[in-house]
Design a protein around this motif. Structure first.
Motif: not given
Length: 719
Positions: A242-258
């Motif tokens: 979550r960012n400062q505006m409480w909206s969200s983003r997703c990220y692949c965990e370490s060792g994964y991509e896509g």
């Protein structure tokens, strides 16, 4: 190392590009631009309407546009940015139409990291404003040699940064000198500064569009590693931030991509397939999200390396094996300790998220986002910030206990001294009303009202942060007068006037009328200059909405409560007037609102006061300092005003605005200018303009009670 890193980056980029980026059955690109999910072309191909992209085939090659704003897309990154073609705004330029304002729809905002607000032209003052408030801007000037100027440093061209989460451009282009010609050709635009720094700045003026970078986020529940009907949107092997505006983003965990927004979009990276991706000296075994190293016979595995064992020296083998075993046990213990710490940290994080949701954090987020840009009215503090501010809630920091919680003294990281209230358990059914009150009262800005700075919702019970008022309560100074700080008659009048002004503001001038519901001398604090501050709005308790009035639903304090309230169960602004009347009587008499048991006398101070007024023996109950310092006319005027406030019929009581006027007439009997100025400050000049010229400033009469005919009767006991 540089060639290896470059090769690794190219390999990873190619791998990600080869994996699916769009939903199954959806168009993956438009022209030369890849359209990754959550963006999408066509029905059911995007996360929601804000991410819909249209592909215009009339261009060669085709061009994609964001449907909600009709902005051409140049590049989309799944890390939260999209580069678009942004229009250049012009003013008075031959052959160019003056540019229109640009407003971004959710979920987009201009990136303050990549963009710069840029203006070009001579004598150009370019500003971005919101409701007559300047958000950002810059000035560009010209001189004789300005055509030889390179770069954008104020000569013919200027640039400035922008605030985070900016969602509009309404550039106002005008001349720096208002006396000069306002019709010069001027330009302004938001631009990707990395693109702009490599361009000829004068050639940019002829362009209708320039690249700009937009940030985007997803408005949804942030739950790691799931993609289900619960509202989460991150895929497996992905995490949410979550960012400062409480909206969200997703990220692949370490060792994964896509693509972390697609189900199964984050794929395992085979580190063993590429030597540059692993550090194994001999053998590599790929595992989900990582890899393991091993060694052949005759070698001892030590981290990523392989140590060759001697063939014939058994003692050396024992030493090597013992040393390695000891190091292995040590690493295992350290790993176990770290794992335990990590598990505890994650548990703590999940518990904070649970408390945040239970205490109405998501609702408060929604309220702030819909507050038309007033995003800094109430700060959301973290639990760690308040723990540090109070020295882990040290008992030495406790300022007091109340019916609604415990109050601690704390110091924020910026050096501000604050009062931190740890509230009692909140009824979960009233969370929406509680959050609404936090939002509204945080915007109350009056010099005689204690300011609500913010709150913390990550703890089991809500924590509220107020400005710190150092000199205690009015109740204390009424009961325990001292020579160091005597509660003089003039000071009593000033405090009464300040409290009345604060209540008048809450009733009449605030954005939404607010009823305090617990006015009493213990809720009136005195600051370092002994100015009155109304406190304790019962925010930790539930609130209810009574038509267009916001009322704070607290039980109140016996001795101050309006008798009419018990009969009708309807709390009005006149109920606050009654409580204020009791405070006036306290200032006059120095007595508590509930009197000690006395034969044939009332237990209630209000009833005792009213009876004394009716029997013309006011002098008997006055405080000794009031009798000594106050004039008879002034004392009688305040007593008559208190008597009106305590009328059992609420309709006959004066309003707080009338009380402010009456008290200021008592304080400044011959100075109408001071009273006018006070009214302008507290209520607004328009509301009081006019009547003053036609109203006598004499203290002879207040609300129909004649001083000349009554003062002798009320004070004759003294003689």
């Amino acid at each position: 190392m540089v060639p290896i890193i470059l090769w690794l980056w190219l390999t990873t980029t190619a791998s990600v590009a080869a994996s699916p980026q769009s939903r199954p059955g959806c168009q993956e690109s438009c022209g030369n631009v890849v359209i990754p999910y959550p963006f999408g072309i066509g029905a059911n191909c995007s996360f929601d309407e804000g991410f819909v992209v249209t592909c215009n085939d009339t261009f060669n090659p085709p061009k994609p546009f964001i449907k909600s704003m009709n902005l051409e897309v140049l590049q989309i990154s799944i890390n939260g940015t999209v580069q678009v073609n942004n229009p250049v705004i012009t003013s008075n330029c031959p052959g160019r139409t003056n540019g229109l304002d640009l407003f971004l729809e959710f979920p987009f905002s201009f990136s303050d990291t990549y963009n710069r607000f840029t203006a070009m032209g001579c004598n150009n003052l370019a500003l971005i404003t919101r409701q007559d408030t300047i958000i950002t801007g810059c000035m560009s000037i010209c001189n004789v040699s300005s055509t030889l100027q390179t770069g954008c440093f104020g000569i013919s061209c200027c640039q400035t940064t922008i605030p985070p989460f900016l969602k509009f451009i309404n550039a106002s282009l005008r001349s720096i000198d208002p006396n000069k010609d306002q019709n010069d050709c001027k330009y302004a635009f938001m631009v990707d500064y990395q693109w702009f720094r490599d361009k000829d700045i004068y050639a940019t003026r002829d362009m209708e569009y320039v690249p700009a970078v937009l940030d985007w986020t997803i408005n949804g529940t942030c739950i790691n590693g799931t993609n289900s009907s619960t509202g989460s949107f991150c895929s497996a092997n992905a995490y949410c931030s979550r960012n400062q505006m409480w909206s969200s983003r997703c990220y692949c965990e370490s060792g994964y991509e896509g693509n972390p927004y697609l189900p199964s979009g984050c794929q395992d990276i085979d580190e063993c397939a590429e030597p540059s991706l692993n550090r194994c000296e001999r053998f590599c075994l790929n595992t989900p999200g990582g890899y393991n190293c091993s060694c052949p016979g005759g070698y001892l595995s030590f981290g990523y390396s392989c140590l060759k064992l001697p063939n014939n020296n058994s003692r050396t083998k024992v030493i090597v094996l013992g040393t390695c075993s000891g190091l292995g046990v040590l690493l295992l213990l350290l790993g176990g300790w770290w794992l335990r710490q990590e598990v505890n940290r994650r548990k703590e994080t999940k518990l904070k998220e649970k408390f945040f949701k239970r205490n109405g954090g998501l609702l408060l987020q929604q309220q702030l986002l819909s507050d038309k840009g007033n995003l800094e009215t109430a700060k959301l503090f973290t639990s760690k910030e308040l723990e540090k501010a109070t020295d882990n809630y040290n008992c030495n920091r406790i300022l007091g206990h109340g019916g609604q919680g415990t109050v601690y003294k704390g110091m924020l990281t910026d050096g501000r001294i604050v009062a931190i209230k740890k509230s009692k358990i909140l009824d979960e059914g009233k969370l929406g009303q509680f959050i609404n009150e936090v939002v509204i009262l945080s915007q109350v800005n009056h010099r005689n009202v204690v300011k609500l700075i913010g709150c913390c919702l990550e703890t089991e019970v809500p924590m509220l942060v107020y400005e710190f008022i150092p000199n205690g309560t009015l109740f204390h100074y009424i009961r325990e007068q001292s020579e160091e700080f005597p509660l003089s008659w003039d000071l009593r009048l000033r405090i009464a006037s300040e409290v009345a002004g604060a209540l008048s503001y809450l009733h009449s001038a605030a954005a939404i009328p607010i009823y305090h519901r617990d006015i009493k001398s213990t809720n009136i604090l005195l600051d370092e200059k002994y100015r009155a501050k109304v406190s304790d709005f019962g925010i930790s308790r539930s609130i209810s909405e009574d038509q267009t009035h916001l009322t704070t639903k607290v039980q109140g304090t016996f001795g101050y409560l309006d008798p009419e309230y018990f009969q009708s169960s309807q709390f009005t602004d006149k109920s606050d007037v009654y409580s204020f009347g009791v405070v006036l009587v306290e200032l006059l008499t120095g007595e508590k609102p509930i009197l000690p048991p006395r034969l044939e006398e009332c237990r209630s101070l209000a009833s005792h006061f009213i009876l004394s007024m009716e029997e013309n023996r006011l002098i008997d109950i006055l405080d000794s300092r009031v009798r000594k310092e106050g004039g008879k006319e002034e004392i009688l005027a305040v007593a008559n005003l208190a008597n009106r406030c305590l009328d059992l019929n609420g309709k006959k009581r004066p309003t707080m605005r009338e009380i402010v006027i009456a008290l200021d007439r008592i304080r400044f009997p011959n100075d109408t200018s001071t009273i006018k100025q006070r009214c302008k400050e507290d209520e607004g000049a328009d509301e009081f303009a006019g009547p003053w010229e036609a109203t006598s400033t004499s203290t002879d009469s207040f609300f129909g009670v004649s001083v000349s005919t009554t003062s002798t009767l009320l004070f004759e006991k003294s003689s």
